[in-house]
Scaffold this active site. Structure first.
Site, PDB file in Angstrom:
ATOM      1  N   HIS A 375      15.313 -26.756 -23.874  1.00 21.56           N
ATOM      2  CA  HIS A 375      14.696 -26.412 -22.590  1.00 21.56           C
ATOM      3  C   HIS A 375      14.230 -24.959 -22.612  1.00 21.56           C
ATOM      4  O   HIS A 375      13.073 -24.652 -22.285  1.00 21.56           O
ATOM      5  CB  HIS A 375      15.706 -26.619 -21.457  1.00 21.56           C
ATOM      6  N   GLU A 376      15.122 -24.069 -23.009  1.00 23.91           N
ATOM      7  CA  GLU A 376      14.798 -22.648 -22.952  1.00 23.91           C
ATOM      8  C   GLU A 376      13.745 -22.255 -23.985  1.00 23.91           C
ATOM      9  O   GLU A 376      12.831 -21.487 -23.697  1.00 23.91           O
ATOM     10  CB  GLU A 376      16.070 -21.814 -23.131  1.00 23.91           C
ATOM     11  N   HIS A 379      10.336 -22.998 -22.864  1.00 26.66           N
ATOM     12  CA  HIS A 379       9.727 -21.982 -21.993  1.00 26.66           C
ATOM     13  C   HIS A 379       8.870 -21.037 -22.830  1.00 26.66           C
ATOM     14  O   HIS A 379       7.811 -20.575 -22.382  1.00 26.66           O
ATOM     15  CB  HIS A 379      10.799 -21.171 -21.257  1.00 26.66           C
ATOM     16  N   TYR A 390       4.956 -18.986 -12.480  1.00 29.19           N
ATOM     17  CA  TYR A 390       6.315 -19.380 -12.105  1.00 29.19           C
ATOM     18  C   TYR A 390       6.509 -19.397 -10.592  1.00 29.19           C
ATOM     19  O   TYR A 390       7.415 -18.770 -10.056  1.00 29.19           O
ATOM     20  CB  TYR A 390       7.311 -18.437 -12.774  1.00 29.19           C
ATOM     21  N   GLU A 399       9.223 -25.714 -15.287  1.00 29.29           N
ATOM     22  CA  GLU A 399      10.591 -26.197 -15.448  1.00 29.29           C
ATOM     23  C   GLU A 399      10.628 -27.651 -15.919  1.00 29.29           C
ATOM     24  O   GLU A 399      11.432 -28.017 -16.782  1.00 29.29           O
ATOM     25  CB  GLU A 399      11.349 -26.063 -14.122  1.00 29.29           C
ATOM     26  N   ASP A 466       8.191 -27.793   0.808  1.00 34.38           N
ATOM     27  CA  ASP A 466       7.171 -26.752   0.859  1.00 34.38           C
ATOM     28  C   ASP A 466       7.818 -25.391   0.663  1.00 34.38           C
ATOM     29  O   ASP A 466       8.791 -25.045   1.344  1.00 34.38           O
ATOM     30  CB  ASP A 466       6.437 -26.781   2.204  1.00 34.38           C
ATOM     31  N   HIS A 471      13.099 -25.026  -9.411  1.00 38.27           N
ATOM     32  CA  HIS A 471      14.096 -25.895 -10.021  1.00 38.27           C
ATOM     33  C   HIS A 471      14.458 -27.082  -9.138  1.00 38.27           C
ATOM     34  O   HIS A 471      15.160 -27.985  -9.574  1.00 38.27           O
ATOM     35  CB  HIS A 471      15.363 -25.094 -10.350  1.00 38.27           C
TER      36      HIS A 471
END
Length: 546
Positions: A375-376, A379, A390, A399, A466, A471
């Site tokens: 996952h990291e 990025h 982001y 993400e 909204d 995440h």
């Protein structure tokens, strides 16, 4: 050359394409950047410029044109209704991919100076016909000439940016770019100053300094959280005990009588290196080393997992997509383990990986779960490709793509695909962080792509928050990805998602743009009328993304 008027071709695009590809406005803001656990010492990034307009067109958008700077700019100039004046776009790269498509990236400029995050990507098929146009641009802004009134030098801007972090010990001279941002429809000339430090904690910030007044316009963090010796060395092999207790084969380097976690076997200019911070808040720390090539004691577990899993991630991207490391250019993959004391987090700091040990109750060693590592590091792939902003939907996509590839890379390893194993789909695999979260409580995870609602994420646009955290709302595209993989399998999903990320997503892409990007990628690989496109449409319909 026959005129390639886009106004004539748009009708064709609507018929030949796979849906309605009008420009889509970017979404609003969201806050927070902790993934695995909160960190009150890190400030959130703040929005400092207007939202851009997304462009996404697909179909036969031109006659045959030359894939050259002159050919592209001529086409742009003939289609002012979409692009405006060609003098406001600059070709920055022309690349041909393994499918024979040509990708041309253009930056939006004001008086030769780029607008931050504004770009257009044009895709030509094998015959030289434009098939896709995607991008994020500022359509309207006031005419200005304050760039002529610039009063600050780069040196001034660096000094001002450094003053925002008075207690920080900088690791290197800050890097500076001159850019425009657009705020309230007004272009502002800024210096974008990158400030990177490791003491008293790790920070990697882009600071926007007004080039006329010296004011701080905004700052954004490049850190993506989730809740050496100089002696001559030679490649060697060894083993180690990972966090889960399994034995891993390790690629090491031997220097004198010391075995070090430096892998020089990958076909890249950099190396895979694993360090320890020895429970201090520093990076990179010292290279993990041992007098034996067997790293099988408790103190080495976190480092064994980090080192081995970094190699798995490299192999995945190299074997499937011929990507040469995280940046595609052979950069070293560096990890620091044992960061801080019972530190409940892991993150990509914009340059390398950082892993805490966890407190032993809520988390164990963060490097102990491959989907967290993948996952990291993904990025980093995103930063070096689509560079999704982001915030809001683009941030949630940032993400989500990391979660999706976290699962895909872990299953790629779990089913030994590298060595000929069968890469099967199993719904139980589609969770993130299950191997490091609450180590004494089996059966839970940090997130589920199969059912995001298990961990307080929405799974449908009807529950979209909204202004919600990136995440949180990532649960919606996560659910769509799960359904796509369930329908067409893991390998096809990986190939489509990678091509979409690296070819069809841009800075401000939202959920709708992601759907179209995936359709475009599937069309390139499997054809315009493929079952893969049908699977994507069905999955995104089911979660309410149109």
């Amino acid at each position: 050359m026959k005129k390639n008027a886009l106004s004539v071709m748009l009708a064709v695009a609507m018929v030949a394409g796979t849906g309605c590809f009008n420009g889509v406005l970017a979404s609003g803001t969201s806050s927070g950047n902790a993934v695995y656990a909160s960190n009150n010492n890190i400030q959130n990034s703040t929005r400092y410029q207007d939202k851009k307009t997304n462009i996404f067109l697909q179909g036969k958008l031109s006659n045959k044109i030359e894939a050259t700077e002159q050919g592209i700019l001529s086409y742009v100039n003939e289609n002012k209704s979409l692009f405006g004046d060609a003098s406001k776009l600059k070709v920055v790269s022309i690349e041909k991919d393994e499918l024979g498509y040509t990708k041309i990236k253009l930056a939006q400029i004001i008086n030769t100076i780029p607008i931050d995050g504004s770009e257009v990507i044009i895709h030509l098929d094998k015959s030289g016909i434009i098939k896709n146009i995607v991008g994020s641009i500022n359509n309207k802004y006031k005419s200005i000439d304050n760039y002529k009134a610039q009063t600050l030098t780069e040196k001034d801007a660096i000094k001002i940016a450094k003053q925002q972090f008075n207690s920080a010990k900088l690791e290197e001279q800050p890097k500076v770019k001159k850019q425009f941002i657009v705020k309230d429809n007004t272009p502002i000339l800024v210096y974008k100053v990158n400030i990177y430090y490791t003491q008293p904690e790790i920070g990697n910030w882009n600071v926007m300094v007004n080039a006329v007044s010296g004011d701080i316009v905004g700052k954004t963090s490049n850190i993506r959280y989730d809740e050496l010796t100089k002696a001559k060395s030679t490649a060697d092999k060894g083993t180690g005990t990972a966090v889960d207790g399994s034995t891993k084969e390790l690629n090491l380097s031997k220097s004198g009588s010391s075995y070090q976690m430096i892998d020089t076997t990958k076909p890249m200019s950099g190396q895979v290196k694993t360090y320890t911070a020895n429970n201090k808040k520093t990076e990179p720390g010292t290279i993990v080393s041992n007098s034996s090539n067997r790293f099988n004691t408790e103190v080495f577990k976190a480092s064994v997992s980090a080192h081995y899993y970094s190699g798995v991630v490299y192999d995945f991207y190299k074997n499937l997509f011929n990507r040469n490391s995280i940046d595609g250019k052979g950069m070293s993959i560096e990890s620091t383990t044992h960061y801080g004391n019972k530190y409940n987090n892991a993150f990509w700091d914009g340059r390398q990986m950082i892993y805490g040990d966890g407190d032993g109750s809520r988390f164990t060693y963060f490097s102990g779960d491959l989907d967290v590592v993948a996952h990291e590091l993904t990025h980093g792939v995103t930063t070096n490709s689509a560079d999704l902003e982001y915030y809001d939907q683009s941030g949630a996509l940032n993400e989500s793509f990391s979660d999706v590839f976290g699962v895909l890379i872990q299953t790629y390893d779990r089913y030994n695909v590298k060595n000929g194993g069968s890469w099967r789909f199993d719904a139980k695999d589609w969770v993130v962080g299950d191997e490091i979260y609450t180590p004494n409580k089996p059966g839970d995870a940090l997130r589920s792509l199969a059912d995001p609602t298990l961990y307080n994420q929405p799974a449908n646009m009807s529950d979209y928050e909204d202004g919600g955290d990136v995440h949180t709302n990532s649960g919606i595209p996560n659910k769509a990805a799960f359904l796509v993989a369930k329908s067409i399998g893991c390998e096809k999903t990986a190939r489509i998602y990678y091509r979409a990320l690296t070819n069809y997503l841009t800075y401000n892409s939202d959920f709708s743009a992601a759907r179209k990007a995936l359709i475009s990628a599937a069309s390139d690989i499997y054809g315009d009328s493929s079952n893969e496109i049908e699977a994507i449409n069905s999955a995104f319909d089911s979660v309410g993304i149109r």
